[in-house]
Design a protein around this motif. Sequence first.
Motif, PDB file in Angstrom:
ATOM      1  N   GLN A  76      -0.097  12.660 -12.058  1.00 20.72           N
ATOM      2  CA  GLN A  76      -1.410  13.046 -12.567  1.00 20.72           C
ATOM      3  C   GLN A  76      -1.875  12.037 -13.612  1.00 20.72           C
ATOM      4  O   GLN A  76      -1.068  11.470 -14.336  1.00 20.72           O
ATOM      5  N   SER A  77      -3.177  11.858 -13.723  1.00 21.89           N
ATOM      6  CA  SER A  77      -3.733  10.919 -14.696  1.00 21.89           C
ATOM      7  C   SER A  77      -3.507  11.435 -16.125  1.00 21.89           C
ATOM      8  O   SER A  77      -3.304  12.631 -16.341  1.00 21.89           O
ATOM      9  N   GLU A  78      -3.600  10.525 -17.071  1.00 25.79           N
ATOM     10  CA  GLU A  78      -3.438  10.911 -18.476  1.00 25.79           C
ATOM     11  C   GLU A  78      -4.493  11.932 -18.886  1.00 25.79           C
ATOM     12  O   GLU A  78      -4.204  12.844 -19.653  1.00 25.79           O
ATOM     13  N   LEU A  79      -5.711  11.802 -18.362  1.00 25.54           N
ATOM     14  CA  LEU A  79      -6.763  12.774 -18.679  1.00 25.54           C
ATOM     15  C   LEU A  79      -6.400  14.156 -18.154  1.00 25.54           C
ATOM     16  O   LEU A  79      -6.532  15.154 -18.877  1.00 25.54           O
ATOM     17  N   ASN A  80      -5.916  14.237 -16.927  1.00 23.93           N
ATOM     18  CA  ASN A  80      -5.499  15.530 -16.375  1.00 23.93           C
ATOM     19  C   ASN A  80      -4.337  16.116 -17.165  1.00 23.93           C
ATOM     20  O   ASN A  80      -4.330  17.314 -17.474  1.00 23.93           O
ATOM     21  N   ARG A  81      -3.348  15.290 -17.498  1.00 15.80           N
ATOM     22  CA  ARG A  81      -2.186  15.785 -18.242  1.00 15.80           C
ATOM     23  C   ARG A  81      -2.589  16.260 -19.627  1.00 15.80           C
ATOM     24  O   ARG A  81      -2.161  17.327 -20.081  1.00 15.80           O
ATOM     25  N   ALA A  82      -3.445  15.502 -20.310  1.00 14.41           N
ATOM     26  CA  ALA A  82      -3.904  15.901 -21.647  1.00 14.41           C
ATOM     27  C   ALA A  82      -4.729  17.190 -21.582  1.00 14.41           C
ATOM     28  O   ALA A  82      -4.596  18.063 -22.447  1.00 14.41           O
ATOM     29  N   THR A  83      -5.541  17.326 -20.539  1.00 12.59           N
ATOM     30  CA  THR A  83      -6.360  18.534 -20.379  1.00 12.59           C
ATOM     31  C   THR A  83      -5.483  19.763 -20.165  1.00 12.59           C
ATOM     32  O   THR A  83      -5.714  20.822 -20.765  1.00 12.59           O
ATOM     33  N   LEU A  84      -4.469  19.635 -19.316  1.00 10.13           N
ATOM     34  CA  LEU A  84      -3.557  20.764 -19.075  1.00 10.13           C
ATOM     35  C   LEU A  84      -2.812  21.161 -20.342  1.00 10.13           C
ATOM     36  O   LEU A  84      -2.720  22.346 -20.666  1.00 10.13           O
ATOM     37  N   ILE A  85      -2.283  20.187 -21.064  1.00  8.09           N
ATOM     38  CA  ILE A  85      -1.563  20.481 -22.310  1.00  8.09           C
ATOM     39  C   ILE A  85      -2.516  21.133 -23.316  1.00  8.09           C
ATOM     40  O   ILE A  85      -2.177  22.104 -23.985  1.00  8.09           O
TER      41      ILE A  85
END
Length: 167
Positions: A76-85
């Motif tokens: 997953q992209s960093e944006l997706n990972r940051a959004t989930l966290i």
Amino acid sequence: MREAETYGLEALTPQLEQWRKQGLTVVFTNGVFDVLHVGHVAILEAAARHGQRLVVGVNSDASVRRLGKGADRPIQSELNRATLIGALRCVDAVVVFGEDTPLSVVQHLKPDVLVKGGDYDPLCEDPSDARYIVGSEELKGWGGQVVAVPLVPGQSTSVILDKIRTS
């Protein structure tokens, strides 16, 4: 639904100052969080219990590739990972960092508590040891606390991806 703010490191500074003026304890932890699983959530919830505000560092896509997690990583992209966290109730702020380690983030944020999973050792002082917690010496230098919290057995991104690949 409350969602944590995703900040650049400099943009997070005023928020940190506000929290400190309110006397709140700031906790920091970090990771790749590529395939979010119950082990990640358990560590983040445990980290949050060590203070009143939890800041989570998420490795950038480029840093994940340099860490040698695999040719297909990150999934997953960093944006997706940051959004989930950031969507997790226990997280107050997320910062994406591009370095291989979170040392510069720790030095900038100066958290009160630094938390890692139980595969790390807060007493390890050898930076070449895989159990060493990056930033721990600096944190102890300004009177902070370094904590390792228990892992959930059998829960890791590598185990999950191996299972998917062999299915």
